[in-house]
Design a protein around this motif. Sequence first.
Motif, mmCIF file in Angstrom:
data_model
loop_
_atom_site.group_PDB
_atom_site.id
_atom_site.type_symbol
_atom_site.label_atom_id
_atom_site.label_comp_id
_atom_site.label_asym_id
_atom_site.label_seq_id
_atom_site.Cartn_x
_atom_site.Cartn_y
_atom_site.Cartn_z
ATOM 1 N N VAL A 7 0.828 -1.139 0.004
ATOM 2 C CA VAL A 7 -0.031 -0.063 -0.064
ATOM 3 C C VAL A 7 0.923 1.168 0.037
ATOM 4 O O VAL A 7 1.984 1.395 0.900
ATOM 5 C CB VAL A 7 -0.832 0.086 1.056
ATOM 6 N N LEU A 8 0.526 2.233 -0.834
ATOM 7 C CA LEU A 8 1.448 3.281 -1.055
ATOM 8 C C LEU A 8 0.797 4.399 -0.147
ATOM 9 O O LEU A 8 -0.124 4.739 -0.097
ATOM 10 C CB LEU A 8 1.375 3.574 -2.627
ATOM 11 N N THR A 9 1.859 5.260 0.259
ATOM 12 C CA THR A 9 1.688 6.594 1.029
ATOM 13 C C THR A 9 1.065 7.566 0.131
ATOM 14 O O THR A 9 1.201 7.385 -1.112
ATOM 15 C CB THR A 9 2.679 6.930 1.962
ATOM 16 N N GLN A 11 2.581 10.323 -0.223
ATOM 17 C CA GLN A 11 3.779 10.945 -0.884
ATOM 18 C C GLN A 11 4.173 10.095 -1.789
ATOM 19 O O GLN A 11 4.648 10.394 -2.981
ATOM 20 C CB GLN A 11 4.893 10.905 0.245
ATOM 21 N N GLN A 12 4.139 8.900 -1.634
ATOM 22 C CA GLN A 12 4.581 7.931 -2.856
ATOM 23 C C GLN A 12 3.653 7.843 -4.008
ATOM 24 O O GLN A 12 4.180 8.066 -4.981
ATOM 25 C CB GLN A 12 4.739 6.431 -2.322
ATOM 26 N N VAL A 13 2.654 7.979 -3.735
ATOM 27 C CA VAL A 13 1.575 8.084 -4.855
ATOM 28 C C VAL A 13 1.815 9.410 -5.712
ATOM 29 O O VAL A 13 1.808 9.470 -7.347
ATOM 30 C CB VAL A 13 -0.011 8.091 -4.535
ATOM 31 N N THR A 14 2.161 10.528 -4.946
ATOM 32 C CA THR A 14 2.308 11.924 -5.463
ATOM 33 C C THR A 14 3.628 11.918 -6.228
ATOM 34 O O THR A 14 3.617 12.340 -7.563
ATOM 35 C CB THR A 14 2.305 13.038 -4.247
ATOM 36 N N GLU A 15 4.513 11.253 -5.900
ATOM 37 C CA GLU A 15 5.951 11.044 -6.492
ATOM 38 C C GLU A 15 5.852 10.393 -8.094
ATOM 39 O O GLU A 15 6.356 10.555 -9.040
ATOM 40 C CB GLU A 15 6.883 10.633 -5.463
ATOM 41 N N LYS A 16 5.183 9.278 -7.819
ATOM 42 C CA LYS A 16 4.823 8.547 -9.014
ATOM 43 C C LYS A 16 3.997 9.093 -9.992
ATOM 44 O O LYS A 16 4.405 8.806 -10.985
ATOM 45 C CB LYS A 16 4.167 7.016 -8.544
ATOM 46 N N THR A 27 -4.438 8.334 -2.571
ATOM 47 C CA THR A 27 -4.144 6.980 -2.192
ATOM 48 C C THR A 27 -5.535 6.171 -2.379
ATOM 49 O O THR A 27 -5.397 4.930 -2.241
ATOM 50 C CB THR A 27 -3.850 7.168 -0.907
ATOM 51 N N SER A 28 -6.733 6.583 -2.869
ATOM 52 C CA SER A 28 -7.903 5.786 -3.046
ATOM 53 C C SER A 28 -7.877 5.220 -4.438
ATOM 54 O O SER A 28 -8.386 4.200 -4.754
ATOM 55 C CB SER A 28 -9.213 6.546 -2.723
ATOM 56 N N ALA A 29 -7.227 6.080 -5.582
ATOM 57 C CA ALA A 29 -7.345 5.747 -7.014
ATOM 58 C C ALA A 29 -6.718 6.617 -7.833
ATOM 59 O O ALA A 29 -6.563 7.781 -7.337
ATOM 60 C CB ALA A 29 -8.948 5.519 -7.379
ATOM 61 N N VAL A 30 -6.105 6.152 -8.784
ATOM 62 C CA VAL A 30 -5.454 7.138 -9.953
ATOM 63 C C VAL A 30 -6.367 7.004 -11.155
ATOM 64 O O VAL A 30 -6.542 5.705 -11.520
ATOM 65 C CB VAL A 30 -4.033 6.616 -10.096
ATOM 66 N N THR A 31 -6.347 7.939 -11.976
ATOM 67 C CA THR A 31 -7.330 7.823 -13.191
ATOM 68 C C THR A 31 -6.488 8.768 -14.311
ATOM 69 O O THR A 31 -5.705 9.785 -14.143
ATOM 70 C CB THR A 31 -8.303 8.518 -12.816
ATOM 71 N N VAL A 81 -4.371 2.495 -3.279
ATOM 72 C CA VAL A 81 -3.600 2.477 -4.405
ATOM 73 C C VAL A 81 -2.265 1.463 -3.929
ATOM 74 O O VAL A 81 -1.569 1.854 -2.677
ATOM 75 C CB VAL A 81 -3.060 3.841 -4.828
ATOM 76 N N THR A 82 -1.777 0.776 -4.786
ATOM 77 C CA THR A 82 -0.733 -0.143 -4.220
ATOM 78 C C THR A 82 0.368 -0.165 -5.394
ATOM 79 O O THR A 82 -0.002 0.309 -6.485
ATOM 80 C CB THR A 82 -1.050 -1.413 -4.005
#
Length: 102
Positions: A7-9, A11-16, A27-31, A81-82
């Motif tokens: 599971v990504l934090t 910050q990790q989601v933002t960086e990716k 962190t709940s979904a990316v689109t 989000v993972t």
Amino acid sequence: MALRDEVLTDQQVTEKLAVLEGWSGDTSAVTKEYRVDYDTAIEIVAEIGKVAVELEHRPDIDIRWDRLRVSMTTHTAGGVVTELDFLLIDRIETIALSYVVK
């Protein structure tokens, strides 16, 4: 837990997301929404489906007459989000680029 199920934090989601053109979320979904005609969207979805089966991960997909929307969350991890979401995003981007969509 395998690395792909991590599971990504926030910050990790933002960086990716910062290195992916057109993708947004938290962190709940990316689109991402691709501007393509309906027939092209169907072809892209067929290829995404094969990769989804291979990775054992299922994106949410919405097709309209002039666009394709893909949303990623790991339902088996509770709708967060993972790393697995970003593994599939990499494959989706490769597929989409083969159809020259941006």
